[in-house]
Scaffold this motif. Sequence first.
Motif, mmCIF file in Angstrom:
data_model
loop_
_atom_site.group_PDB
_atom_site.id
_atom_site.type_symbol
_atom_site.label_atom_id
_atom_site.label_comp_id
_atom_site.label_asym_id
_atom_site.label_seq_id
_atom_site.Cartn_x
_atom_site.Cartn_y
_atom_site.Cartn_z
ATOM 1 N N GLY A 243 -2.051 -5.276 -0.158
ATOM 2 C CA GLY A 243 -2.704 -4.449 -1.152
ATOM 3 C C GLY A 243 -3.490 -5.317 -2.107
ATOM 4 N N ASP A 244 -4.109 -4.686 -3.114
ATOM 5 C CA ASP A 244 -4.858 -5.427 -4.115
ATOM 6 C C ASP A 244 -3.949 -6.004 -5.186
ATOM 7 O OD1 ASP A 244 -7.634 -4.652 -3.147
ATOM 8 O OD2 ASP A 244 -6.749 -2.676 -3.490
ATOM 9 N N LEU A 245 -2.890 -5.273 -5.509
ATOM 10 C CA LEU A 245 -1.987 -5.672 -6.583
ATOM 11 C C LEU A 245 -0.545 -5.501 -6.136
ATOM 12 C CD1 LEU A 245 -1.362 -6.392 -9.587
ATOM 13 C CD2 LEU A 245 -1.582 -3.932 -10.082
ATOM 14 N N LEU A 246 0.249 -6.552 -6.273
ATOM 15 C CA LEU A 246 1.689 -6.494 -6.000
ATOM 16 C C LEU A 246 2.424 -6.484 -7.323
ATOM 17 C CD1 LEU A 246 4.127 -6.762 -3.990
ATOM 18 C CD2 LEU A 246 3.976 -9.222 -4.387
ATOM 19 N N VAL A 247 3.350 -5.538 -7.488
ATOM 20 C CA VAL A 247 4.141 -5.434 -8.713
ATOM 21 C C VAL A 247 5.608 -5.586 -8.371
ATOM 22 C CG1 VAL A 247 4.816 -3.937 -10.622
ATOM 23 C CG2 VAL A 247 2.447 -3.934 -9.838
ATOM 24 N N HIS A 248 6.286 -6.499 -9.044
ATOM 25 C CA HIS A 248 7.734 -6.678 -8.912
ATOM 26 C C HIS A 248 8.348 -6.294 -10.248
ATOM 27 C CE1 HIS A 248 11.684 -8.381 -8.318
ATOM 28 N NE2 HIS A 248 11.372 -8.767 -7.093
ATOM 29 N N ALA A 249 9.221 -5.285 -10.244
ATOM 30 C CA ALA A 249 9.727 -4.707 -11.488
ATOM 31 C C ALA A 249 11.076 -5.266 -11.919
ATOM 32 C CB ALA A 249 9.815 -3.182 -11.360
#
Length: 318
Positions: free
Chosen positions: A59-65
Amino acid sequence: MQRLLAPSIVYDPPTLLYTILTQPVKTLIQLLDLTFNLLRPKPKPGQPAIRVASHVPDGDLLVHAGDLANLGNVEEIQPQIDWLNSLPHQHKVVIAGNHDRHLDPRSRGTLPSNDRNDAVNWRGLWYLQHSSVTLNFDGGRQLSIYGAPQTPATQKDDHAFRYPQDSDAWSDTVPRDVDILVTHTPPKYHLDLPAALGCEHLLREVWKVQPALHVFGHIHAGKSDFVGMLKGGNEVIRWDDGQRTLEHAMTRPNGFFRGIIDPRSWLDVARVVYYGVGNVLWEQIWGGSSPDSTRMVLASLMYCNTGELRNLPQVVYI
């Protein structure tokens, strides 16, 4: 019977039978709200659309919460950072969770002395800790992202970034122009189990900010109870009177007979139906505009509290 039907610990999902017996009208209201939301038009992503992955998929943006580790020392955290850094996404944003003890000076002292002085190398990741970053993407789009790791403590523990459950750690902390909000705790009443383990102060702050996307973790089982499974771990929140009615209904006391005989509960049902039908007619039949909305995503890959990564990754377009 309570022992057979209730979750073994507070963070485990209850059975459907237990949920119905303790929250019959609330469960009905949530099902009605889910049905009306499915009938309403889906929010349209911006142009060009940005593909946001909460883990692993391209994807364009990876988010780890948050919760990069279990024990929370650098020996655990650094390999996770190195692996995330190797992924192909244009930008990668990370926050800490309550297990990431080394990243919080208050909880770092609970680690063995030889783990306290090691340094973390974030490499190409954007690490947000009560901070924000504005990122540019291919195609000319720009997104502002704010991340914060704090979680309410249900009991005394030595975890990281904790605050007393009833205290307000959120009011006026999130920039008003943020596009993506990343927190470790969920807001109250959203993918946080029937026990509503999220934070009410965060919920009020999200009402003020109304980001396009809110990503969180912490309550791993939030997508494993009956309503969470139907939602698939993410939901669209439309900031209107129908949403206010739903959240107010969730504040009613639990109990089968208390819920059934309380006329206020049935008034809540009537209001949810009124706003739900009205919104569907307005948006789908008469072509009226939809209110501002936020997609909320529970990004936890762990299945309940098993330690096994069995939940599917979340991918959304904004």
